[in-house]
Design a protein around this motif. Sequence first.
Motif, PDB file in Angstrom:
ATOM      1  N   ASN A  11       0.796  -1.233   0.000  1.00  0.00           N
ATOM      2  CA  ASN A  11       0.000   0.000   0.000  1.00  0.00           C
ATOM      3  C   ASN A  11       0.829   1.284   0.000  1.00  0.00           C
ATOM      4  OD1 ASN A  11       0.958   0.083   2.624  1.00  0.00           O
ATOM      5  ND2 ASN A  11      -0.992  -0.476   3.567  1.00  0.00           N
ATOM      6  N   GLY A  12       2.126   1.188  -0.210  1.00  0.00           N
ATOM      7  CA  GLY A  12       2.957   2.375  -0.376  1.00  0.00           C
ATOM      8  C   GLY A  12       3.380   3.063   0.900  1.00  0.00           C
ATOM      9  N   ASP A  13       3.149   2.430   2.072  1.00  0.00           N
ATOM     10  CA  ASP A  13       3.480   3.101   3.339  1.00  0.00           C
ATOM     11  C   ASP A  13       4.867   2.751   3.856  1.00  0.00           C
ATOM     12  OD1 ASP A  13       3.140   0.506   4.213  1.00  0.00           O
ATOM     13  OD2 ASP A  13       1.619   0.979   5.739  1.00  0.00           O
ATOM     14  N   SER A  14       5.637   2.004   3.077  1.00  0.00           N
ATOM     15  CA  SER A  14       7.020   1.602   3.377  1.00  0.00           C
ATOM     16  C   SER A  14       7.112   0.538   4.460  1.00  0.00           C
ATOM     17  CB  SER A  14       7.901   2.805   3.753  1.00  0.00           C
ATOM     18  OG  SER A  14       7.757   3.162   5.114  1.00  0.00           O
ATOM     19  N   LYS A  15       5.989  -0.093   4.822  1.00  0.00           N
ATOM     20  CA  LYS A  15       5.980  -1.159   5.826  1.00  0.00           C
ATOM     21  C   LYS A  15       5.516  -2.462   5.186  1.00  0.00           C
ATOM     22  CE  LYS A  15       4.871   2.214   9.418  1.00  0.00           C
ATOM     23  NZ  LYS A  15       3.881   2.636  10.454  1.00  0.00           N
ATOM     24  N   PRO A  16       6.028  -3.601   5.647  1.00  0.00           N
ATOM     25  CA  PRO A  16       5.674  -4.878   5.021  1.00  0.00           C
ATOM     26  C   PRO A  16       4.269  -5.338   5.400  1.00  0.00           C
ATOM     27  CG  PRO A  16       7.145  -5.260   6.861  1.00  0.00           C
ATOM     28  CD  PRO A  16       7.045  -3.777   6.714  1.00  0.00           C
ATOM     29  N   ASN A  17       3.448  -5.574   4.394  1.00  0.00           N
ATOM     30  CA  ASN A  17       2.115  -6.121   4.612  1.00  0.00           C
ATOM     31  C   ASN A  17       2.077  -7.626   4.371  1.00  0.00           C
ATOM     32  OD1 ASN A  17       1.658  -3.290   2.825  1.00  0.00           O
ATOM     33  ND2 ASN A  17       0.784  -3.348   4.886  1.00  0.00           N
ATOM     34  N   VAL A  18       2.991  -8.105   3.520  1.00  0.00           N
ATOM     35  CA  VAL A  18       3.132  -9.537   3.241  1.00  0.00           C
ATOM     36  C   VAL A  18       4.609  -9.877   3.337  1.00  0.00           C
ATOM     37  CG1 VAL A  18       2.776 -11.393   1.562  1.00  0.00           C
ATOM     38  CG2 VAL A  18       1.129  -9.508   1.690  1.00  0.00           C
ATOM     39  N   SER A  36      -5.127  -7.280  -0.924  1.00  0.00           N
ATOM     40  CA  SER A  36      -4.852  -8.117   0.234  1.00  0.00           C
ATOM     41  C   SER A  36      -4.850  -7.274   1.496  1.00  0.00           C
ATOM     42  CB  SER A  36      -3.488  -8.796   0.074  1.00  0.00           C
ATOM     43  OG  SER A  36      -2.484  -7.835   0.021  1.00  0.00           O
ATOM     44  N   GLY A  37      -4.998  -7.951   2.621  1.00  0.00           N
ATOM     45  CA  GLY A  37      -4.943  -7.248   3.892  1.00  0.00           C
ATOM     46  C   GLY A  37      -3.554  -6.766   4.187  1.00  0.00           C
ATOM     47  N   GLY A  38      -3.395  -5.868   5.197  1.00  0.00           N
ATOM     48  CA  GLY A  38      -2.053  -5.386   5.386  1.00  0.00           C
ATOM     49  C   GLY A  38      -1.799  -4.647   6.651  1.00  0.00           C
ATOM     50  N   ASP A  39      -1.483  -5.340   7.706  1.00  0.00           N
ATOM     51  CA  ASP A  39      -0.936  -4.684   8.868  1.00  0.00           C
ATOM     52  C   ASP A  39       0.566  -4.714   8.767  1.00  0.00           C
ATOM     53  OD1 ASP A  39      -3.522  -5.680  11.147  1.00  0.00           O
ATOM     54  OD2 ASP A  39      -3.057  -3.673  10.428  1.00  0.00           O
ATOM     55  N   ASP A  40       1.194  -3.892   9.543  1.00  0.00           N
ATOM     56  CA  ASP A  40       2.644  -3.753   9.491  1.00  0.00           C
ATOM     57  C   ASP A  40       3.318  -4.984  10.077  1.00  0.00           C
ATOM     58  OD1 ASP A  40       5.223  -2.980   9.527  1.00  0.00           O
ATOM     59  OD2 ASP A  40       4.984  -1.465  11.095  1.00  0.00           O
ATOM     60  N   ALA A  41       4.126  -5.674   9.256  1.00  0.00           N
ATOM     61  CA  ALA A  41       4.884  -6.815   9.741  1.00  0.00           C
ATOM     62  C   ALA A  41       6.256  -6.385  10.220  1.00  0.00           C
ATOM     63  CB  ALA A  41       5.034  -7.861   8.642  1.00  0.00           C
ATOM     64  N   ASP A  42       6.454  -5.095  10.446  1.00  0.00           N
ATOM     65  CA  ASP A  42       7.749  -4.588  10.873  1.00  0.00           C
ATOM     66  C   ASP A  42       7.728  -4.101  12.308  1.00  0.00           C
ATOM     67  OD1 ASP A  42      10.134  -4.647   9.636  1.00  0.00           O
ATOM     68  OD2 ASP A  42       9.806  -2.905   8.379  1.00  0.00           O
ATOM     69  N   ALA A  43       6.598  -4.212  12.981  1.00  0.00           N
ATOM     70  CA  ALA A  43       6.506  -3.679  14.331  1.00  0.00           C
ATOM     71  C   ALA A  43       7.531  -4.328  15.231  1.00  0.00           C
ATOM     72  CB  ALA A  43       5.103  -3.919  14.885  1.00  0.00           C
ATOM     73  N   MET A  44       8.230  -3.500  15.989  1.00  0.00           N
ATOM     74  CA  MET A  44       9.229  -3.960  16.951  1.00  0.00           C
ATOM     75  C   MET A  44      10.413  -4.626  16.291  1.00  0.00           C
ATOM     76  SD  MET A  44       8.164  -2.858  19.765  1.00  0.00           S
ATOM     77  CE  MET A  44       9.244  -3.692  20.921  1.00  0.00           C
ATOM     78  N   THR A  45      10.628  -4.350  14.986  1.00  0.00           N
ATOM     79  CA  THR A  45      11.829  -4.877  14.354  1.00  0.00           C
ATOM     80  C   THR A  45      13.049  -4.273  15.023  1.00  0.00           C
ATOM     81  OG1 THR A  45      10.719  -5.082  12.241  1.00  0.00           O
ATOM     82  CG2 THR A  45      13.125  -5.032  12.200  1.00  0.00           C
ATOM     83  N   PRO A  46      14.000  -5.090  15.471  1.00  0.00           N
ATOM     84  CA  PRO A  46      15.187  -4.546  16.140  1.00  0.00           C
ATOM     85  C   PRO A  46      16.111  -3.895  15.135  1.00  0.00           C
ATOM     86  CG  PRO A  46      15.381  -6.910  15.905  1.00  0.00           C
ATOM     87  CD  PRO A  46      14.000  -6.551  15.423  1.00  0.00           C
ATOM     88  N   ALA A  47      15.922  -2.624  14.900  1.00  0.00           N
ATOM     89  CA  ALA A  47      16.697  -1.958  13.880  1.00  0.00           C
ATOM     90  C   ALA A  47      16.971  -0.529  14.286  1.00  0.00           C
ATOM     91  CB  ALA A  47      15.940  -1.977  12.552  1.00  0.00           C
ATOM     92  N   ALA A  48      18.064   0.003  13.786  1.00  0.00           N
ATOM     93  CA  ALA A  48      18.460   1.349  14.156  1.00  0.00           C
ATOM     94  C   ALA A  48      18.130   2.371  13.090  1.00  0.00           C
ATOM     95  CB  ALA A  48      19.951   1.383  14.457  1.00  0.00           C
ATOM     96  N   GLY A  49      17.594   1.954  11.954  1.00  0.00           N
ATOM     97  CA  GLY A  49      17.105   2.896  10.972  1.00  0.00           C
ATOM     98  C   GLY A  49      18.152   3.747  10.316  1.00  0.00           C
ATOM     99  N   LEU A  50      18.808   3.197   9.314  1.00  0.00           N
ATOM    100  CA  LEU A  50      19.754   3.995   8.549  1.00  0.00           C
ATOM    101  C   LEU A  50      19.011   4.803   7.529  1.00  0.00           C
ATOM    102  CD1 LEU A  50      22.349   3.880   6.200  1.00  0.00           C
ATOM    103  CD2 LEU A  50      22.458   4.719   8.508  1.00  0.00           C
ATOM    104  N   GLY A  51      19.575   5.871   7.105  1.00  0.00           N
ATOM    105  CA  GLY A  51      18.815   6.847   6.386  1.00  0.00           C
ATOM    106  C   GLY A  51      18.597   6.647   4.933  1.00  0.00           C
TER     107      GLY A  51
END
Length: 519
Positions: free
Chosen positions: A97-104, A464-479
């Motif tokens: 859905n273009g929100d940059s988070k994994p739905n599948v 398809s349905g799509g909640d964020d499969a990235d929640a609580m991903t242990p990551a430091a977020g590089l730019g």
Amino acid sequence: MRTTSRAVLATSALLLGAVGSTFLGAGPASASSHREAPNIAGLPSLDNTDVYAFNSPDKAGTVTLLANWHPFSEPAGGPTFYQFQDGAWYDIAIDTNGDSKPNVVYRWVFKTKVKNGNTFLYNTDVVTSLNDPDLNVVQTYDLQVFKNNKWSTLKKDLIAAPSNVGKASMPNYAKLRQQATYSVGGVDTFAGQADDPFFLSLEVFDLLYSGDMSEVGNDTLRGYNVNTTAIRVPVSELGGAKNTIGVWSRTWKQGSDGQYRQVSRLGSPLVNEVVIPLKDKDKFNASKPSDDAQFLKYVTNPVLPKVVEKVYGVKAPKEPRNDLVQVFLTGVPGINQPANVTPSEMIRLNLTPFPDQQPSTLGVIGGDKNGYPNGRRLSDDTVDISLQVVEGELVGSPNDLGDKVDANDVAFEQKFPYIGLPTTGTTSVNENGSGSAPAPTGTTPAPSGTQSPGATTSDDAAASGGDDADAMTPAAGLGAVAGLGFLGGGSWWWMRRRRLVGAPGAPGSAVPGLPGDEL
């Protein structure tokens, strides 16, 4: 000043100056990341090298996604041949859905069985099938999927294709590949060894092609293998034929505390090798696309042009570099830009193939909207495309830049998983004792109306349905990293004319408690 054409150097400087901003826009493209960061370089079985995403050329209404690991696998590298790491998570993630988070998310989890521990041999005699008792080391995997905010297991204990030990050991490796390709729960899946499909010259790291352009034209990856995971999915599972998806791969490793942490991530080309400085390379591998607004300074004030200035004496372009960001960061408007897109680094693919396209390995800039940077096909010449786009091909400044490596050395297959068969262990990269790789075998011709692998037609389907499969991903977020621009600054300083070239199971029940992004 070295003995190199002034015109070529000037062009090089311009390209490298554009690296920063185009690198930020890695949205639509992907190429290679073979030894990009200190930590993952010591864990090659977990190291992503490439991601591909394309509409399946021989099965309308499906999309094929591939990810590669284990860079620079020397075919004769036994007796401990190339395996996926047991218990690690090998993911292909999809934003629908273009929100940059994994739905599948599709996940491969491997385990290894050794039948006879009292021998040093990978196989004890000729192997004629995946179930052959003479195949001593066997890897199986569970295929899992995250969808509609829950994890399920599609199939357990599928057998991965083994490493290609040699012609005496595995005289019909194509048969083993076929046996390792499964249809489960409405998708097709494969895991196993394959030829490394990426083709380019990597000698940039030797003072930018030896400081005098003498090292261009050599396919550095010729003769090496990789480990591949591949999935072919109905577009109805990814939002339907009118949708545009974002795709990236990632690897998770379990720590001594029992927790899984992301150790490798890949969407776009060569970002981590050159654009990200040493101090943040491991940080990028632990990051996620939704954090890609960070580290903008590496994009707008890139280091690479300063290196060119030092080596070649060509003045670095004025900073900050803010051009071409939209083209690469969000997808190309009218081609593969999702509605309400969140800028992030991943491959973006329009699930509706464009009709009546003349196949070209140069993709969009070659007049073929079904190619890179609209997804990435195996035969797309991503280095040349990146170079030419960075130099302005899409905004009225046509050019013919390239690295003089224009095709893969091994033929691509005409059916799923499409990737070329691995080089046999009978043929070492150093077979001739001179350090040279085997001669190219050519590339697979494209199916009619496509580029191999290329476009098909697709059917509309429900989202398809799509909640964020990235929640609580242990990551430091590089730019804001992307890399398409980096490729524009790497293999790249060669001017010449180019031609357009055509180039068992069922879904499992929901599995509660599967660890990962939903936690």
